[in-house]
Design an enzyme around this catalytic site. Structure first.
Site, PDB file in Angstrom:
ATOM      1  N   SER A 329      37.316   9.438  19.175  1.00 10.06           N
ATOM      2  CA  SER A 329      37.915   8.189  19.647  1.00 10.06           C
ATOM      3  C   SER A 329      37.081   7.674  20.803  1.00 10.06           C
ATOM      4  O   SER A 329      36.344   8.432  21.453  1.00 10.06           O
ATOM      5  CB  SER A 329      39.354   8.438  20.114  1.00 10.06           C
ATOM      6  OG  SER A 329      39.875   7.311  20.798  1.00 10.06           O
ATOM      7  N   TYR A 342      45.741  13.105  24.931  1.00  8.92           N
ATOM      8  CA  TYR A 342      45.026  12.531  23.788  1.00  8.92           C
ATOM      9  C   TYR A 342      43.524  12.455  24.073  1.00  8.92           C
ATOM     10  O   TYR A 342      42.699  12.867  23.242  1.00  8.92           O
ATOM     11  CB  TYR A 342      45.581  11.141  23.484  1.00  8.92           C
ATOM     12  CG  TYR A 342      44.925  10.457  22.307  1.00  8.92           C
ATOM     13  CD1 TYR A 342      45.278  10.799  21.006  1.00  8.92           C
ATOM     14  CD2 TYR A 342      43.948   9.477  22.493  1.00  8.92           C
ATOM     15  CE1 TYR A 342      44.673  10.186  19.920  1.00  8.92           C
ATOM     16  CE2 TYR A 342      43.342   8.857  21.418  1.00  8.92           C
ATOM     17  CZ  TYR A 342      43.703   9.212  20.126  1.00  8.92           C
ATOM     18  OH  TYR A 342      43.094   8.604  19.055  1.00  8.92           O
TER      19      TYR A 342
END
Length: 459
Positions: A329, A342
């Protein structure tokens, strides 16, 4: 050979001719009197199996047969009897009257791909495929050859039946081709075995479809059995010769080990692995409980580790290369005060990918970290928001979904980036504009990036 307007050979064609001449060194040796026969019946015949294993990575087993030395010696005359004669007197009637599929290995040490250029003028219909492998592909990649042969024969029979029924050629395509023929990656991925986790929706589903359109055989993996089944079914409709659905939790080590063993036993070694399954979690560090951390790391990091360890090991042991794609990501390099868990999981995936890429480079196994930004998937609707009550969590989910919807970057574009990254063997691929911008900041202006991190959520 192509000629320029002046009638002279072009430099490009001359270079290709010289290159093939260098690759054909063994043909010259086979034209020497008696020497080839003596070599094959002597030391070369005895050492040939070991040479194949070391240089071409041909698997050991019942090949070559014990009669190889005498077979090769008896066959050496074929080169002397045919090569020079055909070069001096090429046959103008050497025309195939049936559809032909040509499969050429791109890493062939003896034959150049350019050697087969313009063969379409000698056959009524030519389907050409390229395989990233060495010379002895019937031994090293029988699974791929079998899949392509089956696909080709099926398409020829289908075309023949249409012709008998007076339907003509489908979509104006000249020749029996599969639905994958229009894909720019059909020659690269056609017939390959591709496994995608998190394939039930979003980027995973789009990636499975993209490989299916390129003619790959697809294994769609998801915790949701129905979603995986829908992905597999659609994959078959849009071009995959075969597609399977498996309901597996990538965070479950035992389940993944059993699944990897099943795939290996029933389908063979995966050519491309896409570790895409992931979950979202937002909230401050002190609101994130140990259980929250375990849940995010189990899926986002350990799921990737399990996939790389199990399927990557199979690729390495096969010795014929492959590729691993790990979905990271932009959050992997863009810190945020509200995404500590995350971002940590994705940063670990990015570094794991870089380390694994270095380790596997010598075995022709590429590793790519894909870093999407704001992509319109359902991850925002299913993400957890810690430190707030249920009503506030739903409100934040809706707000995040609305923001991602306004950005409206489709998963299909991420899938296209994945296929391109595998084809080009790219290491780190920031996909969206914001992901690329953040990647540039992380490399050249890290202090500015830290200032942005204090403002709010990262990408």
């Amino acid at each position: 050979m192509d000629q320029q307007a002046s009638g002279q050979p072009t430099p490009r064609r001359v270079a290709q001719l010289l290159g093939q001449g260098a690759k054909s060194w063994y043909v010259y040796l086979l034209h020497t009197p008696a020497l080839p026969e003596l070599a094959w019946r002597g030391p070369l015949g005895k050492r040939w199996p070991g040479i194949l294993r070391r240089i071409e990575k041909v698997p050991a087993g019942d090949y070559p047969t014990p009669s190889l030395p005498s077979d090769a010696a008896n066959g050496a005359w074929l080169y002397r009897d045919n090569v020079r004669a055909r070069l001096r007197r090429p046959r103008p009637d050497a025309y195939a009257h049936a559809p032909v599929q040509l499969i050429t290995p791109s890493a062939d040490r003896f034959l150049s791909e350019r050697l087969y250029d313009e063969l379409e003028q000698w056959v009524p219909r030519l389907t050409r495929r390229t395989l990233p492998a060495g010379h002895w592909i019937p031994r090293t990649r029988p699974d791929r050859l079998a899949s392509w042969i089956d696909d080709f024969v099926t398409s020829v029979e289908r075309e023949r039946k249409r012709g008998a029924a007076g339907e003509g050629r489908e979509n104006g395509v000249d020749g029996p081709v599969s639905k994958a023929a229009d894909s720019p990656y059909a020659a690269r991925f056609g017939g390959q075995l591709v496994l995608v986790t998190g394939a039930g929706s979003g980027i995973g589903r789009a990636t499975a479809f993209a490989f299916a359109e390129a003619g790959a055989r697809v294994i769609a993996v998801d915790r949701d059995a129905e979603s995986a089944a829908r992905t597999a079914e659609t994959s078959r409709l849009i071009g995959a010769p075969e597609a399977w659905a498996e309901a597996v939790d990538v965070s479950d080590e035992q389940a993944m080990e059993q699944f990897a063993a099943k795939v290996h036993a029933e389908l063979g070694v995966v050519d491309v692995l896409v570790n895409n399954a992931g979950i979202g979690l937002s909230g401050s560090f002190f609101d994130t409980t140990p259980e929250d951390w375990r849940r995010v790391l189990d899926v986002n990091l350990w799921g990737v580790i399990h996939g790389c360890r199990l399927f990557g090991r199979q690729m390495a042991e096969r010795g014929q290369g492959g590729h691993i794609v790990n979905t990271a990501s932009a959050a992997a390099y863009l810190p945020s005060k509200v995404l500590p868990a995350y971002s940590t999981s994705k940063a670990a995936v990015l570094m794991l990918s870089e380390c694994l890429r270095a380790e596997l480079a010598g075995q022709d196994i590429g590793v790519t970290a894909i870093c999407p930004g704001l992509v319109n998937t359902n991850i925002t609707a299913t993400a957890s928001f810690v430190g707030v009550d249920a009503e506030e969590e739903r409100r934040r989910q809706k707000r995040s979904t609305r923001v991602y919807g306004i950005r409206n970057y489709p998963p299909k574009k991420v899938a296209e980036a994945i296929l391109r990254a595998v084809a080009l063997n790219e290491a780190v691929v920031p996909v969206t504009v914001e992901a690329r911008g953040a990647y540039a900041l992380a490399r050249f202006l890290p202090r500015a990036l830290r200032a942005v991190a204090r403002l709010g959520p990262s990408l």
